[in-house]
Write a protein that holds these residues in place. Structure first.
Motif, PDB file in Angstrom:
ATOM      1  N   GLU A 170     -26.261 -39.027  49.931  1.00 26.39           N
ATOM      2  CA  GLU A 170     -25.182 -38.911  50.927  1.00 26.39           C
ATOM      3  C   GLU A 170     -23.868 -38.605  50.225  1.00 26.39           C
ATOM      4  OE1 GLU A 170     -21.745 -39.971  53.158  1.00 26.39           O
ATOM      5  OE2 GLU A 170     -22.462 -41.193  51.513  1.00 26.39           O
ATOM      6  N   ARG A 171     -23.591 -39.310  49.142  1.00 24.71           N
ATOM      7  CA  ARG A 171     -22.352 -39.063  48.375  1.00 24.71           C
ATOM      8  C   ARG A 171     -22.329 -37.650  47.813  1.00 24.71           C
ATOM      9  NH1 ARG A 171     -22.718 -44.602  45.136  1.00 24.71           N
ATOM     10  NH2 ARG A 171     -21.901 -45.975  46.744  1.00 24.71           N
ATOM     11  N   THR A 172     -23.450 -37.235  47.252  1.00 24.41           N
ATOM     12  CA  THR A 172     -23.542 -35.901  46.656  1.00 24.41           C
ATOM     13  C   THR A 172     -23.230 -34.829  47.688  1.00 24.41           C
ATOM     14  OG1 THR A 172     -25.170 -36.621  45.028  1.00 24.41           O
ATOM     15  CG2 THR A 172     -25.094 -34.253  45.534  1.00 24.41           C
ATOM     16  N   TRP A 173     -23.826 -34.937  48.881  1.00 26.65           N
ATOM     17  CA  TRP A 173     -23.617 -33.922  49.906  1.00 26.65           C
ATOM     18  C   TRP A 173     -22.232 -34.003  50.521  1.00 26.65           C
ATOM     19  CZ3 TRP A 173     -26.193 -29.758  49.668  1.00 26.65           C
ATOM     20  CH2 TRP A 173     -27.470 -29.761  49.148  1.00 26.65           C
ATOM     21  N   ARG A 174     -21.654 -35.198  50.586  1.00 28.44           N
ATOM     22  CA  ARG A 174     -20.282 -35.321  51.094  1.00 28.44           C
ATOM     23  C   ARG A 174     -19.313 -34.599  50.153  1.00 28.44           C
ATOM     24  NH1 ARG A 174     -17.778 -39.846  49.618  1.00 28.44           N
ATOM     25  NH2 ARG A 174     -19.578 -41.098  50.189  1.00 28.44           N
ATOM     26  N   VAL A 175     -19.461 -34.835  48.852  1.00 25.41           N
ATOM     27  CA  VAL A 175     -18.602 -34.165  47.862  1.00 25.41           C
ATOM     28  C   VAL A 175     -18.826 -32.662  47.914  1.00 25.41           C
ATOM     29  CG1 VAL A 175     -18.233 -33.870  45.380  1.00 25.41           C
ATOM     30  CG2 VAL A 175     -18.416 -36.166  46.352  1.00 25.41           C
ATOM     31  N   ARG A 176     -20.073 -32.246  48.000  1.00 29.11           N
ATOM     32  CA  ARG A 176     -20.387 -30.810  48.061  1.00 29.11           C
ATOM     33  C   ARG A 176     -19.738 -30.164  49.288  1.00 29.11           C
ATOM     34  NH1 ARG A 176     -21.221 -26.524  45.277  1.00 29.11           N
ATOM     35  NH2 ARG A 176     -22.899 -25.189  45.990  1.00 29.11           N
ATOM     36  N   SER A 177     -19.791 -30.840  50.422  1.00 29.18           N
ATOM     37  CA  SER A 177     -19.167 -30.326  51.639  1.00 29.18           C
ATOM     38  C   SER A 177     -17.666 -30.155  51.446  1.00 29.18           C
ATOM     39  CB  SER A 177     -19.444 -31.270  52.807  1.00 29.18           C
ATOM     40  OG  SER A 177     -18.740 -30.860  53.946  1.00 29.18           O
TER      41      SER A 177
END
Length: 76
Positions: free
Chosen positions: A25-32
């Protein structure tokens, strides 16, 4: 997948899955956030993945600690 596991092992597996979901979740939030200005479609895709992992987290949290998490009111 015919191994029989006890409740302690099952709980350990659920907690490991939860930690994996937190990390994703953190990885995809940062990527977004990174893609927001340069690649709007990529940012939307990343946000969808982030939201998916948030849903997984809510389910796993409810399994580990039933009733602790207050359900969100549906929109509308």
């Amino acid at each position: 997948m015919t191994d029989v596991v006890d409740s302690d092992e099952l709980l350990r597996r659920i907690r490991r899955a939860r930690e994996c979901a937190v990390q994703e979740e953190r990885t995809w939030r940062v990527r977004s956030e990174e893609l927001d200005a340069t690649d709007p479609q990529g940012a939307r895709d990343a946000t969808v993945r982030q939201m998916s992992y948030e849903a997984v987290l809510r389910v796993l949290d409810e399994i580990v600690t039933p009733g602790k998490h207050v359900p969100e009111d549906p929109p509308g």
